[in-house]
Design a protein around this motif. Structure first.
Motif, PDB file in Angstrom:
ATOM      1  N   LEU A   8      -0.079  13.306   9.159  1.00 42.25           N
ATOM      2  CA  LEU A   8       0.595  13.618   7.899  1.00 42.25           C
ATOM      3  C   LEU A   8       1.038  12.326   7.213  1.00 42.25           C
ATOM      4  N   GLY A   9       1.553  11.387   8.009  1.00 46.73           N
ATOM      5  CA  GLY A   9       1.916  10.086   7.471  1.00 46.73           C
ATOM      6  C   GLY A   9       0.710   9.323   6.968  1.00 46.73           C
ATOM      7  N   LEU A  10      -0.396   9.413   7.698  1.00 47.13           N
ATOM      8  CA  LEU A  10      -1.638   8.772   7.247  1.00 47.13           C
ATOM      9  C   LEU A  10      -2.052   9.294   5.874  1.00 47.13           C
ATOM     10  N   ALA A  11      -1.946  10.613   5.701  1.00 50.74           N
ATOM     11  CA  ALA A  11      -2.305  11.217   4.415  1.00 50.74           C
ATOM     12  C   ALA A  11      -1.395  10.705   3.306  1.00 50.74           C
ATOM     13  N   THR A  17      -1.878   4.532  -1.707  1.00 54.26           N
ATOM     14  CA  THR A  17      -2.902   3.555  -2.102  1.00 54.26           C
ATOM     15  C   THR A  17      -3.743   4.058  -3.262  1.00 54.26           C
ATOM     16  N   HIS A  18      -4.152   5.309  -3.195  1.00 59.89           N
ATOM     17  CA  HIS A  18      -4.980   5.871  -4.264  1.00 59.89           C
ATOM     18  C   HIS A  18      -4.209   5.992  -5.576  1.00 59.89           C
ATOM     19  N   ALA A  19      -2.887   6.060  -5.482  1.00 57.47           N
ATOM     20  CA  ALA A  19      -2.074   6.134  -6.696  1.00 57.47           C
ATOM     21  C   ALA A  19      -1.908   4.769  -7.359  1.00 57.47           C
ATOM     22  N   GLY A  20      -2.349   3.730  -6.669  1.00 59.77           N
ATOM     23  CA  GLY A  20      -2.261   2.388  -7.229  1.00 59.77           C
ATOM     24  C   GLY A  20      -0.983   1.649  -6.889  1.00 59.77           C
ATOM     25  N   LEU A  21      -0.164   2.222  -6.030  1.00 62.21           N
ATOM     26  CA  LEU A  21       1.069   1.569  -5.612  1.00 62.21           C
ATOM     27  C   LEU A  21       0.789   0.605  -4.462  1.00 62.21           C
ATOM     28  N   PRO A  22       1.579  -0.471  -4.309  1.00 56.91           N
ATOM     29  CA  PRO A  22       1.382  -1.403  -3.199  1.00 56.91           C
ATOM     30  C   PRO A  22       1.616  -0.724  -1.858  1.00 56.91           C
ATOM     31  N   TRP A  23       0.952  -1.207  -0.811  1.00 54.44           N
ATOM     32  CA  TRP A  23       0.994  -0.557   0.494  1.00 54.44           C
ATOM     33  C   TRP A  23       2.407  -0.455   1.050  1.00 54.44           C
ATOM     34  N   TRP A  24       3.253  -1.456   0.748  1.00 52.88           N
ATOM     35  CA  TRP A  24       4.598  -1.453   1.327  1.00 52.88           C
ATOM     36  C   TRP A  24       5.478  -0.331   0.774  1.00 52.88           C
ATOM     37  N   SER A  27       5.818   2.261   3.471  1.00 50.28           N
ATOM     38  CA  SER A  27       6.832   1.930   4.481  1.00 50.28           C
ATOM     39  C   SER A  27       8.239   2.124   3.922  1.00 50.28           C
ATOM     40  N   LEU A  28       8.439   1.715   2.670  1.00 49.76           N
ATOM     41  CA  LEU A  28       9.759   1.815   2.050  1.00 49.76           C
ATOM     42  C   LEU A  28      10.175   3.266   1.861  1.00 49.76           C
ATOM     43  N   PHE A  29       9.274   4.079   1.299  1.00 49.76           N
ATOM     44  CA  PHE A  29       9.602   5.479   1.050  1.00 49.76           C
ATOM     45  C   PHE A  29       9.945   6.210   2.352  1.00 49.76           C
ATOM     46  N   THR A  30       9.102   6.013   3.378  1.00 42.63           N
ATOM     47  CA  THR A  30       9.277   6.758   4.624  1.00 42.63           C
ATOM     48  C   THR A  30      10.475   6.276   5.436  1.00 42.63           C
ATOM     49  N   ALA A  31      10.860   5.006   5.275  1.00 40.44           N
ATOM     50  CA  ALA A  31      11.992   4.469   6.030  1.00 40.44           C
ATOM     51  C   ALA A  31      13.319   4.736   5.346  1.00 40.44           C
ATOM     52  N   VAL A  32      13.350   4.645   4.008  1.00 43.14           N
ATOM     53  CA  VAL A  32      14.610   4.741   3.271  1.00 43.14           C
ATOM     54  C   VAL A  32      14.817   6.134   2.674  1.00 43.14           C
ATOM     55  N   VAL A  33      13.779   6.679   2.065  1.00 41.10           N
ATOM     56  CA  VAL A  33      13.903   8.014   1.458  1.00 41.10           C
ATOM     57  C   VAL A  33      13.832   9.088   2.545  1.00 41.10           C
ATOM     58  N   ALA A 127       2.347   6.419   7.878  1.00 42.32           N
ATOM     59  CA  ALA A 127       2.247   6.122   6.448  1.00 42.32           C
ATOM     60  C   ALA A 127       1.827   4.678   6.204  1.00 42.32           C
ATOM     61  N   THR A 128       2.359   3.759   7.003  1.00 38.94           N
ATOM     62  CA  THR A 128       2.020   2.344   6.834  1.00 38.94           C
ATOM     63  C   THR A 128       0.555   2.095   7.142  1.00 38.94           C
ATOM     64  N   VAL A 129       0.086   2.656   8.245  1.00 44.24           N
ATOM     65  CA  VAL A 129      -1.328   2.500   8.602  1.00 44.24           C
ATOM     66  C   VAL A 129      -2.221   3.155   7.558  1.00 44.24           C
ATOM     67  N   GLY A 130      -1.828   4.335   7.091  1.00 42.32           N
ATOM     68  CA  GLY A 130      -2.611   5.024   6.071  1.00 42.32           C
ATOM     69  C   GLY A 130      -2.703   4.232   4.791  1.00 42.32           C
ATOM     70  N   ALA A 131      -1.603   3.575   4.404  1.00 40.75           N
ATOM     71  CA  ALA A 131      -1.619   2.764   3.185  1.00 40.75           C
ATOM     72  C   ALA A 131      -2.497   1.533   3.349  1.00 40.75           C
ATOM     73  N   LEU A 132      -2.455   0.912   4.535  1.00 42.80           N
ATOM     74  CA  LEU A 132      -3.263  -0.283   4.780  1.00 42.80           C
ATOM     75  C   LEU A 132      -4.755   0.045   4.839  1.00 42.80           C
TER      76      LEU A 132
END
Length: 218
Positions: A8-11, A17-24, A27-33, A127-132
């Motif tokens: 689910l995090g990978l997705a 990434t597909h939305a054009g946002l930076p990979w980090w 990590s930020l959304f899943t750790a803080v939000v 999520a981090t691996v999925g973004a990378l």
């Protein structure tokens, strides 16, 4: 459940990434939000540069269900201010489903907190691996934003299976959802939880009165 959160995090990471946002951002959304379904919505809100007031209102409406979770989440077993603060922050649908079941009644506060810690680690890591790795996933792949809905469906089915002898509860939940969809389509989640809670309280009150009357007659 942790292994379920990993794909689910990978997705979610790929969606970032597909939305054009930076990979980090993943990590930020899943750790803080760390708000599951709201994080998927947050991607579009961030792309649209939505005002913070609108983001805050959306977050409240999506996550207001946690107010109802707090009614039966075993926070009283968690010791220490720091542990209780994190446990409150990490109260997700998955954590609630696991810690309020019959098998979790004997779990200690430490086990509950560590369960939440590892679940977030699975989520952040996935999520981090999925973004990378998102760049290697073709844009033609669709349905990634449905992953969270699919997980909710699985949790709902598990809850129904655990309540085989309590058919009225899932029926009340279904009727509450249908009524909310019909009369409050713009606030369906909040309305459904409110109706369901009211129905449970009414049933409990009625059952208690009947039990008391039966005992007095006996």
């Amino acid at each position: 459940m942790g292994l379920g959160l990993l794909p689910l995090g990978l997705a979610f990471g790929v969606l970032i990434t597909h939305a054009g946002l930076p990979w980090w951002c993943a990590s930020l959304f899943t750790a803080v939000v760390y708000a599951g379904s709201f994080e998927f919505l947050l991607v579009n809100l961030a792309l649209a540069v939505t005002p913070l007031a609108t983001v805050a209102l959306t977050a409240f409406l999506v996550n207001v269900r946690h107010v109802f979770y707090a009614l039966s989440f075993p926070l009283d077993r968690v010791r220490g201010r720091l542990a209780r603060t994190y446990s409150t922050f990490a109260l997700t649908d998955e954590a609630y489903a696991l810690t309020t079941g019959e098998q979790a009644r004997s779990w200690s506060g430490a086990r509950i907190v560590w369960l939440q810690v590892f679940m977030q680690l699975y989520w952040v890591g996935g999520a981090t691996v999925g973004a990378l790795l998102g760049s290697v996933v073709p844009n033609s792949v669709t349905g990634l934003d449905f992953a969270m809905t699919a997980l909710f469906a699985v949790l709902a089915l598990d809850a129904v299976r655990e309540q085989r002898g309590d058919l009225p509860t899932p029926v009340l939940a279904l009727l509450s959802a249908l009524a909310a969809r019909l009369f409050f389509p713009g606030q369906m989640l909040l309305a459904a939880f409110t109706l369901f809670t009211a129905a449970l309280l009414t049933r409990e009150s009625t059952t208690g009165k009947r039990t008391g009357e039966g005992a007095s007659r006996a």
